[in-house]
Write a protein that holds these residues in place. Structure first.
Motif, PDB file in Angstrom:
ATOM      1  N   UNK A 199      -5.337   7.198   4.453  1.00 14.67           N
ATOM      2  CA  UNK A 199      -4.236   6.252   4.038  1.00 14.67           C
ATOM      3  C   UNK A 199      -4.462   4.906   4.582  1.00 14.67           C
ATOM      4  N   UNK A 200      -4.193   3.825   3.794  1.00 14.51           N
ATOM      5  CA  UNK A 200      -4.070   2.456   4.528  1.00 14.51           C
ATOM      6  C   UNK A 200      -2.995   1.804   4.394  1.00 14.51           C
ATOM      7  N   UNK A 201      -1.741   2.680   4.153  1.00 19.97           N
ATOM      8  CA  UNK A 201      -0.423   2.070   4.141  1.00 19.97           C
ATOM      9  C   UNK A 201       0.214   1.356   5.325  1.00 19.97           C
ATOM     10  N   UNK A 202       0.392   0.028   5.132  1.00 17.95           N
ATOM     11  CA  UNK A 202       0.981  -0.903   6.105  1.00 17.95           C
ATOM     12  C   UNK A 202       2.546  -0.845   6.118  1.00 17.95           C
ATOM     13  N   UNK A 203       3.265  -0.152   5.485  1.00 19.41           N
ATOM     14  CA  UNK A 203       4.696  -0.217   5.564  1.00 19.41           C
ATOM     15  C   UNK A 203       5.102   1.278   5.658  1.00 19.41           C
TER      16      UNK A 203
END
Length: 963
Positions: free
Chosen positions: A275-279
């Motif tokens: 995953x590349x989620x920033x939030x």
């Protein structure tokens, strides 16, 4: 002298010059010339005693050769019109053509070389477009006439005619003065490939379109008051998740909409290696959490829930532009069927987005130009095409900003420009609109007042009108009718009022719409505007072609004295519920408060024999011209003529899609030929018959003949009902069955003995001819609306004198209620059942070559229950001692030389050829006696006459004129 064959000249064989072959490629044009030279259509349309019947023609586009869909449409119209003419009504059919618009303009431009195209003035382009359209009109008109379509071909309506254009300006003007037309900045369907706005009816939705859909996030920067304490623990790592199939619209984002009735949740994102989620926290619809867990391939842990209504006025920041925007309450279009339950809202790029944006006072931002490229308002993306590299650039930028959750292909229906077959975009531009809201309720009432055929047509158009947004009526092209508006050069203020409209309308009525480009601005303006010191410029937008054709009720039906408004019928393909049916309805209701039509009939599309859409690439296109005139290889593609094409139209259930191909056409040609050959036998058998002198009164007719009158009453009543209800397939089935089953296989088969063998003027023969003449005249009238050339051909060969030159002057079928006889129907149903079973046994004997002709046979019948009503019918018919007419005998019905009813079944059990049913057992033996040299019946009395030793007792009487 007793040699065989000496009596052949005493047999009354049919005599007619009516050709067995249709020879349609030669004969049909001859018949059309006969109609033209005798002014048959024009005389009937003026002189018929009945009321007017107006089927208003929906204008085909003047853009190339006709296809099979045109043939289906125009032939359906002609079948209806010809039936109405035969019913004595004054039918006035004015064909029309749609002559303006982009397809013609594009074809003209594509045919020109680049330098010439670039230097083309609007007037030069318009002249070339006009020439192109008129050439197409002439080509299509000749094709329609070859189909046998009747109408006022010398005075068609063309949307480019000055009188038409002036009437259209009048419709526009009255709608504007009523407040139904306005100019506004709104998102519309825009075609970058055509560089113009499009109407809904100019779109198509091809299968297989795949969009690049994305899940992306917008960071929350300020929580609304209602949720301040609830959402505070998740700040500043909280974001709104949205899903869109048009990433290129992200630069136009000015809000995010939620459904106030749905529940929403904050979910914690539990990251994994991929995953590349920033939030850390996302807001999504609660019901979608399980689905999004799967789609995004990440664990989402629900933290807190709240209603969508509570999210209103939360503020987020745009991930690509330095601006903040609010969360708004949208409408029912926000669901949990897909996406995240939050909708990215760009008021300049979507209808619902625009509506909700107007409610909240949002500006309209559409940073895309007419070519589909980003403008300077899109910042670093300026110059990129939104449907190509621009889309990719937005996706890449979102990923770089840490806002992209996922990209995936999404197959769905997407609007394409129906002319260029390329995708469109939603784009806000300054356009002219018709406000449907102002007269929507009246339009819905008008729909309910119309008869829709099939009835589901009403169900289709009603929601279209009920849910319709304002109609964009302006186009950015040169080839069309100009919107008669002026703009103040300094302020841009619109000059459009009753005086300016009337002035321009009068100019166009006299000079045509070219005057808008030819005249100086002062000449286009009425006093006092031309001299009041203001400088004006003329508007360069033209009207939507659907406004052109949608005004035809005013320009044609209501303007031509020989027509009426509202008209009796509109008839087009089912796609016109969103096209011409609707544009005509909206303009007519807006101006006059009524529908322009009383009845609307719709038909489906033409598919190939396998049910596939016709396509040049597949090679399954059926060309109506090849059906009529044949192809290069006449063995492969013979010339069938127009009537076979017309017969196909009558044979299909047009309420749905219909099929056509080589095998179907060949079968229909065979059916046409069967009808033709049936008529040929009738004509030949009436060569010496004059109904004024030779017809037998009803009360004197034999029972068989009265039964045939009953059948004709049923058949032609059914045919009439089929035409009255526009169910032409019922006509097709009924007439085909009548010709093959009732006539050829039954009555005419039996009648040959009476017609050929009896004395020319005998009662037995004249009573038969009476039935044949009634059958012929009604058959030819009944087929005339469909097989118009065949019917006329037959009529011209009727051997006795008639006052009418044309079958179409003879009126509709004529049946007498006195013919109806249910008692005879019941009785003859039994007799025909017996005949069918006898024929089965005879066929078996013939196949084994035990007999040749059925006259070589004697039929033995044992009745299963001799006391049943069915058995009594057979016995009464066979043993009738009062029979004098030589018609109602069982042997003539069965076409055998003798019949015997047996009481003892054992006499049949020894026979080789028998058949048994629940009603009877039937056997075949060789006929008794000798073969008569004249009638070929077998009789034990052949040779009783010394003068005619080769003849049976019947033929001896016939030669004496007594039988």
């Amino acid at each position: 002298m007793t040699e065989t064959g000496k009596y052949k000249d005493t047999v009354n064989l049919p005599q007619t010059d009516f050709d067995m072959r249709a020879n349609a490629i030669k004969r049909e044009p001859e018949i059309q010339t006969f109609w033209a030279e005798n002014n048959i259509y024009s005389r009937l349309s003026q002189e018929n005693p009945g009321e007017l019947f107006i089927l208003h023609d929906g204008p085909p586009y003047a853009n190339g050769s006709l296809h099979i869909g045109h043939a289906l449409n125009k032939i359906l119209k002609d079948i209806i019109n010809r039936y109405q003419l035969l019913q004595g009504r004054k039918v006035r059919y004015v064909a029309g053509w749609d002559c303006h618009g982009l397809p013609i303009e594009l074809k003209v431009l594509q045919a020109m070389k680049s330098p010439e195209r670039q230097n083309l003035t609007p007037l030069q382009l318009r002249q070339k477009a006009k020439d192109f359209a008129l050439a197409a009109v002439n080509e299509q008109r000749n094709s329609f006439k070859r189909y046998g379509i009747w109408g006022d071909w010398d005075h068609p309506y063309l949307t480019l005619q000055p009188e038409y254009e002036a009437a259209q300006i009048g419709v526009f003007g009255r709608m504007y003065l009523k407040g139904y037309i306005y100019r506004g900045l709104k998102p519309v369907h825009w075609s970058p490939s055509s560089k113009t706005a499009l109407a809904e009816a100019e779109l198509e939705y091809p299968e297989g379109h795949v969009s690049r859909s994305i899940y992306t996030v917008f960071p929350v920067v300020k929580v609304c008051e209602k949720l301040k304490s609830v959402l505070a623990p998740f700040m500043p790592d909280l974001a709104l998740a949205v899903w869109t199939t048009t990433p290129w619209t992200i630069p136009g984002n000015l809000a995010i909409a939620v459904n106030g009735s749905l529940n929403y949740a904050v979910v914690e994102v539990l990251p994994n290696e991929t995953s590349l989620f920033h939030h850390k926290y996302l807001i999504v619809a609660t019901d979608l959490v399980p689905r999004l867990t799967t789609i995004l391939n990440v664990d989402l842990r629900l933290q807190v829930s709240f209603s969508g209504e509570d999210l209103e006025h939360t503020i987020y920041s745009h991930p690509l532009f330095n601006r903040e925007s609010p969360v708004l309450i949208g409408g029912d279009y926000i669901t949990t069927d897909s996406g995240t339950g939050l909708v990215h809202t760009a008021p300049g790029h979507g209808q619902e987005d625009y509506i909700v944006g107007q409610r909240y006072g949002l500006p309209i931002l559409a940073p895309v130009d007419e070519n589909g490229n980003f403008t300077q308002d899109a910042g670093k993306f300026a110059g990129l095409n939104v449907l190509g590299e621009g889309n990719q650039a937005i996706i890449d930028a979102l990923a770089q900003a840490g806002s992209l959750l996922k990209e995936e292909p999404y197959q769905h229906k997407y609007p394409y420009d129906w002319r260029t077959n390329k995708p469109t975009i939603f784009r806000a531009t300054e356009q002219w609109f018709a406000s449907v809201h102002g007269f929507r309720e009246d339009a819905l009432k008008a729909i309910a007042s119309v008869r829709w055929i099939p009835p589901q047509g009403e169900n289709r158009i009603t929601p279209m009108v009920a849910e319709r947004s304002d109609w964009c009526i302006s186009r950015q092209r040169a080839w069309g009718l100009p919107i008669p508006v002026f703009y103040d050069q300094e302020t841009g203020e619109v000059l459009l009022n009753e005086d300016t409209i009337n002035h321009v309308q009068a100019i166009i009525a006299q000079r045509g719409s070219d005057a808008w480009w030819e005249l100086e601005i002062e000449d286009l303006l009425p006093e006092p505007y031309r001299s009041n010191g203001h400088k004006y410029r003329r508007g360069m937008d033209t009207m939507d072609v659907w406004f052109d054709s949608g005004s035809s009720w005013a320009a044609v039906a209501n303007q031509r004295q020989e027509l009426t408004y509202p008209v009796d019928m509109y008839l087009e393909g089912s796609d016109q519920h969103r096209g011409w049916f609707q544009s005509s309805l909206l303009t007519s209701v807006a101006v006059n408060g009524i529908a322009p039509y009383k009845t609307v009939l719709t038909h489906g599309f033409v598919l190939d024999e396998q049910g596939r859409k016709m396509s040049k690439s597949i090679g399954n296109v059926v060309d109506p011209q090849i059906i009529i005139n044949g192809g290069k290889d006449q063995k492969k593609d013979p010339a069938y003529g127009a009537d076979v094409l017309r017969l196909w139209v009558s044979s299909v259930d047009y309420s749905g899609d219909v099929r056509l191909g080589g095998n179907i056409i060949k079968q229909l040609a065979d059916i046409r030929n069967k009808i033709r050959n049936t008529a040929r036998f009738l004509l030949g058998s009436l060569h010496d018959f004059d109904p004024e002198k030779n017809a037998v009164p009803l009360e004197k007719l034999p029972e068989l003949d009265r039964y045939m009158l009953h059948r004709m009453y049923e058949v032609f009543s059914e045919v009439t009902s089929a035409f009255e209800t526009f169910q032409f397939f019922r006509f097709f089935q009924t007439v085909q069955n009548f010709c093959v089953v009732d006539l050829s296989n039954f009555y005419l088969d039996i009648a040959k003995d009476r017609l050929y063998i009896s004395a020319a003027d005998s009662f037995r023969r004249r009573s038969c001819q009476t039935i044949l003449h009634i059958a012929l005249e009604n058959l030819v009238r009944a087929i005339a609306p469909v097989l118009c050339h065949t019917a006329e051909d037959i009529w011209q060969f009727i051997p006795y004198s008639r006052s009418e030159k044309s079958v179409f002057q003879a009126g509709w079928v004529k049946v007498d209620p006195q013919w109806k006889s249910p008692e005879l129907e019941k009785k003859w149903h039994t007799l025909r059942m017996l005949r069918t079973d006898v024929n089965k046994v005879l066929e078996q004997v013939r196949m084994e070559k035990r007999i040749g002709s059925s006259l070589e046979a004697k039929i033995l019948v044992h009745l299963a229950n001799s006391h049943s009503p069915l058995s009594q019918t057979i016995k009464d018919f066979h043993f009738n001692p009062d029979r004098e007419n030589g018609v109602d005998e069982l042997r003539y019905l069965l076409i055998v030389s003798q019949v015997e009813i047996l009481e003892d079944l054992t006499q049949l059990s020894q026979l080789q050829y028998t058949t048994t049913t629940e009603n009877w057992t039937i056997g075949v033996v060789n006929a008794e006696g000798e073969k008569c040299d004249r009638c070929w019946n077998y009789s034990t009395r052949v040779g009783e006459s010394s003068d005619h030793p080769l003849l049976c007792e019947r033929c001896v009487l016939s030669l004496a004129g007594e039988f």
